[in-house]
Motif scaffolding. Structure first.
Motif, short mmCIF file in Angstrom:
data_model
loop_
_atom_site.label_atom_id
_atom_site.label_comp_id
_atom_site.label_asym_id
_atom_site.label_seq_id
_atom_site.Cartn_x
_atom_site.Cartn_y
_atom_site.Cartn_z
N LEU A 123 21.16 29.82 5.79
CA LEU A 123 22.27 29.60 4.85
C LEU A 123 22.27 28.15 4.35
O LEU A 123 22.48 27.90 3.16
N ASP A 124 22.04 27.21 5.25
CA ASP A 124 21.97 25.81 4.85
C ASP A 124 20.87 25.59 3.80
O ASP A 124 21.05 24.85 2.83
N ARG A 125 19.75 26.25 4.01
CA ARG A 125 18.64 26.12 3.05
C ARG A 125 18.98 26.78 1.72
O ARG A 125 18.58 26.30 0.65
N LEU A 126 19.72 27.89 1.76
CA LEU A 126 20.13 28.55 0.53
C LEU A 126 21.07 27.67 -0.30
O LEU A 126 21.17 27.83 -1.52
N ARG A 127 21.75 26.75 0.36
CA ARG A 127 22.68 25.85 -0.32
C ARG A 127 22.05 24.50 -0.63
O ARG A 127 22.73 23.58 -1.08
N SER A 128 20.77 24.38 -0.40
CA SER A 128 20.08 23.11 -0.61
C SER A 128 20.18 22.66 -2.07
O SER A 128 20.21 23.49 -2.99
N ALA A 129 20.19 21.36 -2.27
CA ALA A 129 20.19 20.80 -3.62
C ALA A 129 18.81 20.89 -4.26
O ALA A 129 18.68 20.68 -5.47
N GLU A 130 17.81 21.18 -3.45
CA GLU A 130 16.43 21.26 -3.94
C GLU A 130 16.13 22.70 -4.36
O GLU A 130 16.11 23.61 -3.52
N PRO A 131 15.86 22.94 -5.65
CA PRO A 131 15.62 24.32 -6.13
C PRO A 131 14.49 25.03 -5.40
O PRO A 131 14.61 26.23 -5.09
N THR A 132 13.41 24.33 -5.13
CA THR A 132 12.28 24.97 -4.45
C THR A 132 12.67 25.45 -3.06
O THR A 132 12.28 26.54 -2.62
N VAL A 184 20.64 47.65 -3.98
CA VAL A 184 20.05 46.55 -3.21
C VAL A 184 19.77 45.35 -4.12
O VAL A 184 20.03 44.20 -3.74
N GLN A 185 19.26 45.60 -5.32
CA GLN A 185 19.05 44.50 -6.25
C GLN A 185 20.35 43.80 -6.59
O GLN A 185 20.41 42.56 -6.65
N ASN A 186 21.42 44.57 -6.79
CA ASN A 186 22.73 43.99 -7.07
C ASN A 186 23.24 43.17 -5.89
O ASN A 186 23.86 42.11 -6.08
N VAL A 187 22.98 43.65 -4.69
CA VAL A 187 23.41 42.93 -3.49
C VAL A 187 22.79 41.54 -3.45
O VAL A 187 23.50 40.53 -3.31
N PHE A 188 21.49 41.47 -3.58
CA PHE A 188 20.83 40.18 -3.48
C PHE A 188 21.10 39.29 -4.69
O PHE A 188 21.16 38.06 -4.55
N LEU A 189 21.33 39.88 -5.85
CA LEU A 189 21.74 39.09 -7.01
C LEU A 189 23.11 38.45 -6.76
O LEU A 189 23.33 37.27 -7.07
N LYS A 190 24.02 39.23 -6.18
CA LYS A 190 25.35 38.69 -5.88
C LYS A 190 25.27 37.59 -4.84
O LYS A 190 25.98 36.58 -4.92
N VAL A 191 24.39 37.78 -3.85
CA VAL A 191 24.22 36.74 -2.83
C VAL A 191 23.71 35.45 -3.47
O VAL A 191 24.22 34.36 -3.20
N TRP A 192 22.71 35.57 -4.32
CA TRP A 192 22.14 34.40 -4.98
C TRP A 192 23.19 33.65 -5.80
O TRP A 192 23.28 32.42 -5.77
N ASN A 193 24.02 34.42 -6.52
CA ASN A 193 25.01 33.80 -7.39
C ASN A 193 26.23 33.26 -6.65
O ASN A 193 26.89 32.35 -7.14
N ALA A 194 26.53 33.84 -5.47
CA ALA A 194 27.77 33.50 -4.79
C ALA A 194 27.58 32.66 -3.53
O ALA A 194 28.56 32.28 -2.89
N VAL A 195 26.34 32.37 -3.16
CA VAL A 195 26.12 31.70 -1.88
C VAL A 195 26.80 30.34 -1.82
O VAL A 195 27.26 29.89 -0.76
N GLY A 196 26.93 29.68 -2.96
CA GLY A 196 27.61 28.39 -2.97
C GLY A 196 29.08 28.48 -2.66
O GLY A 196 29.70 27.51 -2.20
N ASP A 197 29.66 29.66 -2.92
CA ASP A 197 31.10 29.87 -2.67
C ASP A 197 31.37 30.51 -1.31
O ASP A 197 32.53 30.64 -0.91
#
Length: 202
Positions: free
Chosen positions: A10-19, A54-67
């Motif tokens: 989770l910490d890595r998903l919130r990283s400031a580094e895009p890669t 499943v695609q919607n799930v991971f799309l939502k995770v990608w878009n909402a992980v910061g929140d």
């Protein structure tokens, strides 16, 4: 995977580094996509619909992980999104996919059989058909408890419902499934295995 592993991810998903974020997201999908897929598949039946969910799930995770505030674990959050997306799909069809089996189960058999969800005849097919008749929320409770063997406390976090209410819901769902399976199989001894699971540990 441990909670510590998920916290690091989770910490890595919130990283400031895009890669780093992208690499962490790929790892998240690798870690959980199969488990999420099969939970969703048991709820919505169709492989095509499952892929969409499943695609919607991971799309939502990608878009909402910061929140994501981390009040529940990463795994719990993923399951919550997956179940909610599945329930939304089922409810959009009013009674749920083949919920009433007005066609005698032909539609369910066609999709579940042709797509390899179940094989053969007998108790496995009768069980899957019975579960498909449950209301959407009960179907989710039954799936998480019976097939995923998720503890009630974890289910409570996923479904945001008290453990006591989930136990009651599972009991009612199991009783319906047991009755429908017995009717279809003309008095099968299937009831014993259901009772053992419904009374299993917390």
């Amino acid at each position: 995977m441990t909670a510590a592993d998920d916290t690091q991810l989770l910490d890595r998903l919130r990283s400031a580094e895009p890669t780093e974020r992208e690499a962490a997201f790929v790892e998240l999908v690798d870690r959980y996509s199969q488990r999420i897929y099969w939970t969703v598949r048991k709820l919505v039946v169709s492989h095509h619909d499952t892929d969409d969910v499943v695609q919607n799930v991971f799309l939502k995770v990608w878009n909402a992980v910061g929140d994501f505030r981390g009040e529940a674990g990463l795994f719990t959050w993923l399951y919550r999104i997956a179940v909610n997306e599945s329930l939304s799909l089922l409810r959009s069809r009013r009674t749920g996919l083949f919920a009433s089996l007005d066609d005698g189960g032909a539609g369910f058999d066609r999709i579940a059989g042709s797509e390899g969800l179940i094989d053969g005849e007998g108790i496995e097919r009768a069980l899957a058909r019975a579960v498909s008749r449950l209301p959407a929320k009960q179907r989710a409770v039954f799936t998480l408890r019976y097939w995923d063997e998720m503890p009630y406390e974890e289910m409570s976090a996923v479904l945001e419902t008290s453990a006591g209410a989930l136990k009651a819901s599972y009991h009612h769902a199991a009783a319906k499934v047991e009755r429908w399976v017995r009717e279809e199989l003309s008095g099968s001894d299937f009831a014993l295995s259901l009772e053992e699971r419904s009374d299993s540990g917390e």
